[in-house]
Design an enzyme around this catalytic site. Structure first.
Site, PDB file in Angstrom:
ATOM      1  N   ASP A 101      40.220 -28.170  31.389  1.00 25.21           N
ATOM      2  CA  ASP A 101      39.648 -27.214  32.148  1.00 25.21           C
ATOM      3  C   ASP A 101      40.346 -26.588  33.257  1.00 25.21           C
ATOM      4  O   ASP A 101      40.595 -27.237  34.434  1.00 25.21           O
ATOM      5  CB  ASP A 101      38.062 -27.520  32.524  1.00 25.21           C
ATOM      6  CG  ASP A 101      37.530 -26.415  33.187  1.00 25.21           C
ATOM      7  OD1 ASP A 101      38.078 -25.306  33.620  1.00 25.21           O
ATOM      8  OD2 ASP A 101      36.189 -26.451  33.234  1.00 25.21           O
ATOM      9  N   TYR A 118      29.894  -1.854  21.676  1.00 21.82           N
ATOM     10  CA  TYR A 118      29.564  -3.039  21.005  1.00 21.82           C
ATOM     11  C   TYR A 118      30.602  -3.550  20.060  1.00 21.82           C
ATOM     12  O   TYR A 118      30.874  -2.708  19.257  1.00 21.82           O
ATOM     13  CB  TYR A 118      28.312  -2.908  20.499  1.00 21.82           C
ATOM     14  CG  TYR A 118      27.324  -3.899  20.825  1.00 21.82           C
ATOM     15  CD1 TYR A 118      27.464  -5.342  20.893  1.00 21.82           C
ATOM     16  CD2 TYR A 118      26.143  -3.230  21.516  1.00 21.82           C
ATOM     17  CE1 TYR A 118      26.445  -6.170  21.406  1.00 21.82           C
ATOM     18  CE2 TYR A 118      25.253  -4.164  22.245  1.00 21.82           C
ATOM     19  CZ  TYR A 118      25.307  -5.349  21.997  1.00 21.82           C
ATOM     20  OH  TYR A 118      24.521  -6.412  22.672  1.00 21.82           O
ATOM     21  N   LYS A 175      40.158 -16.595  38.890  1.00 19.54           N
ATOM     22  CA  LYS A 175      40.630 -17.678  40.205  1.00 19.54           C
ATOM     23  C   LYS A 175      41.849 -17.402  40.492  1.00 19.54           C
ATOM     24  O   LYS A 175      42.209 -16.302  40.783  1.00 19.54           O
ATOM     25  CB  LYS A 175      39.905 -19.010  39.910  1.00 19.54           C
ATOM     26  CG  LYS A 175      38.552 -19.184  39.866  1.00 19.54           C
ATOM     27  CD  LYS A 175      37.956 -20.448  39.436  1.00 19.54           C
ATOM     28  CE  LYS A 175      36.758 -20.300  39.139  1.00 19.54           C
ATOM     29  NZ  LYS A 175      35.883 -21.911  38.841  1.00 19.54           N
ATOM     30  N   GLU A 209      30.765  -7.199  18.323  1.00 22.59           N
ATOM     31  CA  GLU A 209      30.500  -8.382  17.898  1.00 22.59           C
ATOM     32  C   GLU A 209      31.535  -8.716  16.527  1.00 22.59           C
ATOM     33  O   GLU A 209      31.683  -7.845  15.886  1.00 22.59           O
ATOM     34  CB  GLU A 209      29.024  -8.568  17.213  1.00 22.59           C
ATOM     35  CG  GLU A 209      28.057  -8.694  18.354  1.00 22.59           C
ATOM     36  CD  GLU A 209      26.549  -9.017  18.122  1.00 22.59           C
ATOM     37  OE1 GLU A 209      26.316  -8.605  16.578  1.00 22.59           O
ATOM     38  OE2 GLU A 209      25.751  -9.002  18.755  1.00 22.59           O
ATOM     39  N   ARG A 217      36.301 -11.264  36.203  1.00 19.01           N
ATOM     40  CA  ARG A 217      35.363 -12.282  36.126  1.00 19.01           C
ATOM     41  C   ARG A 217      35.390 -12.529  34.433  1.00 19.01           C
ATOM     42  O   ARG A 217      34.679 -11.518  33.960  1.00 19.01           O
ATOM     43  CB  ARG A 217      33.939 -12.221  36.644  1.00 19.01           C
ATOM     44  CG  ARG A 217      33.829 -12.038  38.142  1.00 19.01           C
ATOM     45  CD  ARG A 217      32.588 -12.322  38.855  1.00 19.01           C
ATOM     46  NE  ARG A 217      32.472 -13.881  39.046  1.00 19.01           N
ATOM     47  CZ  ARG A 217      33.070 -14.281  40.210  1.00 19.01           C
ATOM     48  NH1 ARG A 217      33.763 -13.944  41.041  1.00 19.01           N
ATOM     49  NH2 ARG A 217      32.975 -15.763  40.171  1.00 19.01           N
ATOM     50  N   THR A 273      38.857 -19.991  33.485  1.00 17.62           N
ATOM     51  CA  THR A 273      38.264 -18.759  33.903  1.00 17.62           C
ATOM     52  C   THR A 273      39.571 -17.906  34.052  1.00 17.62           C
ATOM     53  O   THR A 273      40.486 -18.323  34.188  1.00 17.62           O
ATOM     54  CB  THR A 273      37.566 -18.895  35.139  1.00 17.62           C
ATOM     55  OG1 THR A 273      38.458 -19.469  36.172  1.00 17.62           O
ATOM     56  CG2 THR A 273      36.380 -19.709  34.922  1.00 17.62           C
TER      57      THR A 273
HETATM   58  C1  LIG Z   1      34.799 -21.910  38.031  1.00 15.19           C
HETATM   59  C2  LIG Z   1      34.871 -23.255  37.205  1.00 15.19           C
HETATM   60  C3  LIG Z   1      33.981 -23.242  35.904  1.00 15.19           C
HETATM   61  C4  LIG Z   1      32.943 -22.038  35.875  1.00 15.19           C
HETATM   62  O1  LIG Z   1      33.235 -20.955  35.772  1.00 15.19           O
HETATM   63  P1  LIG Z   1      32.011 -19.855  35.997  1.00 15.19           P
HETATM   64  O2  LIG Z   1      32.753 -18.595  35.623  1.00 15.19           O
HETATM   65  O3  LIG Z   1      31.803 -19.805  37.381  1.00 15.19           O
HETATM   66  O4  LIG Z   1      30.821 -19.922  34.949  1.00 15.19           O
HETATM   67  C5  LIG Z   1      34.171 -24.195  34.964  1.00 15.19           C
HETATM   68  N1  LIG Z   1      35.022 -25.154  35.352  1.00 15.19           N
HETATM   69  C6  LIG Z   1      35.975 -25.469  36.557  1.00 15.19           C
HETATM   70  C7  LIG Z   1      36.456 -26.512  36.365  1.00 15.19           C
HETATM   71  C8  LIG Z   1      35.753 -24.414  37.243  1.00 15.19           C
HETATM   72  O5  LIG Z   1      36.392 -24.551  38.509  1.00 15.19           O
END
Ligand SMILES: *Cc1c(COP(=O)(O)O)cnc(C)c1O
Length: 423
Positions: free
Chosen positions: A203, A57, A232, A59, A238, A229
């Site tokens: 994003d 943990y 990807k 925090e 993840r 994220t």
């Molecule tokens: C995949 C994605 C997210 C969210 O990611 P999660 O890990 O699935 O919550 C947010 N914004 C964009 C543009 C994404 O492609």
């Protein structure tokens, strides 16, 4: 194909679950995975994410924790932060968000109050749920207004973005999305955000690996906040990260913890550090270039077979196909392709006359197949399989799908995936 048994402790303790993991390994191994938000992490990333760091943990932040025993965890998190800053050229990084959606929610918490207006790309045009769309908490607790793409070009309509921003004066403007096949013009968004005094959030969840690999422009000079994220195109575990200039560091850190989350997932932080180390190597630039080269080659091959691609092609890793001319709904095509061992997702296309749960398109991408070493020379075969699969979907020809599946599985056997047992 069969894979050797791995995970001996799991097998001994819980054969039922071990068998499910084995089945998933086989599925990931023998199918052609075209979902553009997915990838294969390296064995090193996989190992880091399965370590005893998971037992701790932590925090708080390095040097300011609420639990003792952080001698090692502080170093792990600091390493991940420093690598994130180096790879992206950012002044500040927070590596604790559990995933992309909570990372975005932290941005709202840092810069807006419930009821405030926020602006993002509309979901059916390619935006993300968390950019203020109605069914998401971000659309329920904030007033989301949405921009889209032009019907004639499929490109973001900056006249509309500017008009909407001037009229609505949003606190936050999100750029980036989940089904955007073209380069995001961060400078154009920044100019509009400055004019209306909004916080610009880039994003880059989908394209982080392309930015790290130098094949997509960086938002760092333009965006106030960068959300991504890590799982990807960046090819990490993840998880998610937030980056910004030093001026926003405190607000973002406070929003993530204690604002939104409790203890960070230290095993994920470790795996993010490993993925960022990999992303800093010259080989990752080659990977990013190959992802884009494969997507462009695949787009050309699909166009040659009469497919209608949103915006006419791609600049990045992603292709959005409108199947209306093929007279097959997206979901029917996606299910048929899945039977053929080609994994895609059905997706709305801009101005889709059909419903989101039964839309006109499918979305595909090249991050995973590139991680397995497929190159532009393979794209004619991939396009052929998609073409034959879509035709079989229209005619309900199961035999054709079974035949494609055998061909796909044969090619995949020759290109083993990173992180998976080879057999
Ligand atoms: C995949 C994605 C997210 C969210 O990611 P999660 O890990 O699935 O919550 C947010 N914004 C964009 C543009 C994404 O492609």
């Amino acid at each position: 194909m069969s894979l050797p048994l791995s995970h001996p402790a799991l097998l001994a303790a819980d054969p039922e679950l071990a068998s499910l993991v084995g089945s998933e390994e086989l599925l990931q191994s023998e199918t052609l995975r075209l979902i553009p938000s997915e990838n294969y992490v390296s064995a090193a990333v996989l190992e880091a994410s399965g370590t005893v760091l998971q037992n701790k943990y932590s925090e708080g932040y390095a040097g300011r924790r609420y639990y003792e025993g952080q001698q090692v965890i502080d170093q792990v998190e600091t390493l991940a932060i420093n690598r994130a800053k180096a790879v992206f050229g950012a002044e500040h990084a927070n590596v604790q968000p559990y995933s992309g959606s909570p990372a975005n929610l932290a941005v709202y918490l840092a810069f807006a109050r419930p009821g405030d207006t926020v602006m993002g790309m509309s979901l059916p045009m390619g935006g993300h749920l968390t950019h203020g769309w109605g069914v998401s908490a971000t659309g329920a607790w904030f007033r989301g207004v949405q921009y889209g793409v032009r019907q004639d070009t499929g490109a973001i309509d900056f006249d509309q973005v500017r008009q909407l921003a001037r009229k609505e004066r949003p606190k936050l403007i999100f750029c980036g999305g989940t089904a955007v096949p073209r380069t995001i013009d961060f400078a154009a968004f920044a100019e509009i955000a400055r004019e209306v005094d909004a916080v610009l959030v880039a994003d880059i969840a989908h394209i982080a690996g392309l930015i790290a690999g130098g094949v997509h422009p960086s938002p760092v000079p333009y965006a106030d906040v960068i959300s991504t994220t890590t799982h990807k195109t960046l090819r990490g575990p993840r998880g998610a990260m937030l980056m910004s200039r030093e001026t926003h560091a405190k607000a973002l850190d406070k929003a993530v913890f204690p604002g939104l989350q409790g203890g960070p997932h230290n095993q994920t932080t470790a795996a993010i550090a490993v993925a960022l180390h990999e992303a800093a190597q010259p080989a990752f630039r080659d990977y990013a270039r190959a992802v884009v080269a494969n997507a462009k080659a695949l787009a050309e091959e699909l166009l040659a077979r009469g497919f209608d691609l949103v915006s006419g092609g791609t600049d990045n890793h992603l292709i959005l196909m409108d199947l209306t001319p093929k007279e097959v709904p997206g979901k029917v095509a996606a299910k048929a392709l899945d039977q053929a061992g080609i994994v895609v997702n059905y997706n709305t296309v801009p101005y889709d006359p059909r419903k989101p749960f039964d839309p006109s398109g499918i979305r595909i991408g090249t991050p995973s197949l590139t991680s397995r070493g497929l190159s532009t020379g393979h794209m004619p075969a991939v396009a052929d399989w998609i073409d034959r699969g879509v035709t079989a979907a229209k005619g309900g020809d199961e035999g054709a799908l079974i035949k494609i599946r055998a061909e796909v599985s044969e090619l995949m056997a020759a290109y083993p995936a990173p992180g998976l047992p080879t057999g």
